[in-house]
Design an enzyme around this catalytic site. Structure first.
Site, PDB file in Angstrom:
ATOM      1  N   ARG A  97      48.396  25.697  48.023  1.00 11.83           N
ATOM      2  CA  ARG A  97      47.598  26.890  47.683  1.00 11.83           C
ATOM      3  C   ARG A  97      48.239  28.178  48.218  1.00 11.83           C
ATOM      4  O   ARG A  97      47.713  29.265  48.037  1.00 11.83           O
ATOM      5  CB  ARG A  97      46.173  26.781  48.257  1.00 11.83           C
ATOM      6  N   ARG A 107      29.503  23.783  44.099  1.00 14.54           N
ATOM      7  CA  ARG A 107      30.739  23.080  44.424  1.00 14.54           C
ATOM      8  C   ARG A 107      31.185  23.436  45.850  1.00 14.54           C
ATOM      9  O   ARG A 107      31.317  24.605  46.185  1.00 14.54           O
ATOM     10  CB  ARG A 107      31.774  23.567  43.405  1.00 14.54           C
ATOM     11  N   ASP A 144      52.492  35.554  32.648  1.00 24.18           N
ATOM     12  CA  ASP A 144      53.100  36.260  31.504  1.00 24.18           C
ATOM     13  C   ASP A 144      52.065  37.115  30.780  1.00 24.18           C
ATOM     14  O   ASP A 144      52.356  38.244  30.380  1.00 24.18           O
ATOM     15  CB  ASP A 144      53.728  35.264  30.524  1.00 24.18           C
ATOM     16  N   HIS A 174      48.137  28.687  41.198  1.00 21.45           N
ATOM     17  CA  HIS A 174      49.267  28.007  41.830  1.00 21.45           C
ATOM     18  C   HIS A 174      50.178  27.325  40.824  1.00 21.45           C
ATOM     19  O   HIS A 174      51.180  26.730  41.216  1.00 21.45           O
ATOM     20  CB  HIS A 174      48.731  26.967  42.838  1.00 21.45           C
ATOM     21  N   ARG A 228      44.535  26.859  53.983  1.00 20.07           N
ATOM     22  CA  ARG A 228      44.279  25.568  53.316  1.00 20.07           C
ATOM     23  C   ARG A 228      45.610  24.845  53.031  1.00 20.07           C
ATOM     24  O   ARG A 228      46.638  25.176  53.603  1.00 20.07           O
ATOM     25  CB  ARG A 228      43.427  25.813  52.065  1.00 20.07           C
ATOM     26  N   ALA A 266      42.542  27.244  40.419  1.00 22.47           N
ATOM     27  CA  ALA A 266      43.712  26.366  40.591  1.00 22.47           C
ATOM     28  C   ALA A 266      44.920  26.831  39.778  1.00 22.47           C
ATOM     29  O   ALA A 266      46.074  26.573  40.169  1.00 22.47           O
ATOM     30  CB  ALA A 266      43.331  24.938  40.222  1.00 22.47           C
ATOM     31  N   GLU A 299      43.866  40.430  42.434  1.00 25.51           N
ATOM     32  CA  GLU A 299      43.677  38.969  42.539  1.00 25.51           C
ATOM     33  C   GLU A 299      42.671  38.680  43.655  1.00 25.51           C
ATOM     34  O   GLU A 299      42.811  39.226  44.754  1.00 25.51           O
ATOM     35  CB  GLU A 299      45.042  38.347  42.855  1.00 25.51           C
ATOM     36  N   HIS A 343      40.561  35.576  45.807  1.00 16.29           N
ATOM     37  CA  HIS A 343      40.242  34.191  46.147  1.00 16.29           C
ATOM     38  C   HIS A 343      39.080  34.206  47.129  1.00 16.29           C
ATOM     39  O   HIS A 343      39.113  34.950  48.122  1.00 16.29           O
ATOM     40  CB  HIS A 343      41.447  33.468  46.754  1.00 16.29           C
ATOM     41  N   ILE A 344      38.096  33.413  46.843  1.00 18.40           N
ATOM     42  CA  ILE A 344      36.891  33.363  47.673  1.00 18.40           C
ATOM     43  C   ILE A 344      37.245  32.802  49.057  1.00 18.40           C
ATOM     44  O   ILE A 344      36.837  33.333  50.082  1.00 18.40           O
ATOM     45  CB  ILE A 344      35.822  32.489  46.972  1.00 18.40           C
ATOM     46  N   SER A 345      38.011  31.726  49.052  1.00 16.80           N
ATOM     47  CA  SER A 345      38.422  31.096  50.312  1.00 16.80           C
ATOM     48  C   SER A 345      39.735  31.715  50.792  1.00 16.80           C
ATOM     49  O   SER A 345      40.448  32.377  50.027  1.00 16.80           O
ATOM     50  CB  SER A 345      38.605  29.591  50.102  1.00 16.80           C
ATOM     51  N   TYR A 353      33.086  27.570  49.523  1.00 19.14           N
ATOM     52  CA  TYR A 353      32.926  28.670  48.565  1.00 19.14           C
ATOM     53  C   TYR A 353      31.575  29.386  48.662  1.00 19.14           C
ATOM     54  O   TYR A 353      31.347  30.361  47.948  1.00 19.14           O
ATOM     55  CB  TYR A 353      33.132  28.141  47.134  1.00 19.14           C
ATOM     56  N   PRO A 393      39.171  27.755  36.373  1.00 20.75           N
ATOM     57  CA  PRO A 393      38.473  26.472  36.325  1.00 20.75           C
ATOM     58  C   PRO A 393      37.624  26.158  37.562  1.00 20.75           C
ATOM     59  O   PRO A 393      38.004  26.490  38.686  1.00 20.75           O
ATOM     60  CB  PRO A 393      39.614  25.456  36.190  1.00 20.75           C
ATOM     61  N   ASN A 394      36.517  25.544  37.278  1.00 19.83           N
ATOM     62  CA  ASN A 394      35.542  25.048  38.269  1.00 19.83           C
ATOM     63  C   ASN A 394      34.684  26.149  38.885  1.00 19.83           C
ATOM     64  O   ASN A 394      33.728  25.849  39.592  1.00 19.83           O
ATOM     65  CB  ASN A 394      36.237  24.230  39.385  1.00 19.83           C
ATOM     66  N   ASN A 400      40.256  35.824  39.440  1.00 25.35           N
ATOM     67  CA  ASN A 400      40.352  34.670  40.320  1.00 25.35           C
ATOM     68  C   ASN A 400      40.777  33.508  39.423  1.00 25.35           C
ATOM     69  O   ASN A 400      39.931  32.884  38.781  1.00 25.35           O
ATOM     70  CB  ASN A 400      39.006  34.368  40.990  1.00 25.35           C
TER      71      ASN A 400
END
Ligand code: DQA
Length: 146
Positions: free
Chosen positions: A113, A20, A89, A82, A109, A79, A100, A102-104, A25, A12-13, A76
């Site tokens: 997270r 954003r 599953d 977490h 943070r 949210a 996996e 994550h950009i940040s 990001y 999402p996002n 990625n």
């Protein structure tokens, strides 16, 4: 199963990537990521397909489709990283390598997270390398697939 196809799944996002919170990001869009990864994939003898959804169940279904269509998954989960046992599953039901991204740097943070359900399944995790993390994951995927 397509032995050289990698699905790059985004939660999402991330459709708003580039617009954003660019201080966190960056300014590259998800289309830029798709283009860069597709070009790198050619060099590595792979193919990529990038997908994004804002809906948890749709991401679960993307992972189910990858069972038939992909040799590996780069994800990625945003949210849902977490929160989502359902995505964990689904990934557990996928047989190939999972990386996996994550950009940040999530560890720099908020503490919520710092925990990832997906890390229980992922062969490796990249965080804090900006969108370059997707390319690094793709290079690692080429090694894992041989
Ligand atoms: C993210 C980090 C998550 O904590 C956040 O919810 C995101 C993006 C990242 O790429 O840095 O949406 O996965």
């Amino acid at each position: 199963m397509h032995s050289r196809t990698i699905h790059i799944l985004n939660g999402p996002n991330l459709n708003l990537l580039g617009k954003r919170e660019p201080e966190i990001y960056g300014r590259d869009t998800l289309e830029d990521v798709a283009r860069t990864c597709a070009a790198l994939a050619v060099e590595l003898g792979l193919e990529t397909a990038l997908y994004q959804s804002n809906h948890e169940g749709e991401i679960v279904e993307m992972i189910h489709r990858a069972r038939e269509a992909a040799a590996g998954i780069i994800i990625n989960p945003a949210a849902y990283t977490h929160t989502s046992v359902a995505i964990l599953d689904a990934l557990n039901a996928f047989e190939g390598p999972v990386l996996e991204v994550h950009i940040s740097n999530v560890h720099k943070r908020e503490s919520f997270r710092h925990h990832s359900y997906v890390s229980l399944r992922a062969e490796g995790v990249i965080a804090g390398f900006g969108v370059q993390g997707y390319e690094l994951a793709l290079r690692r995927m080429a090694v894992l697939l041989g």
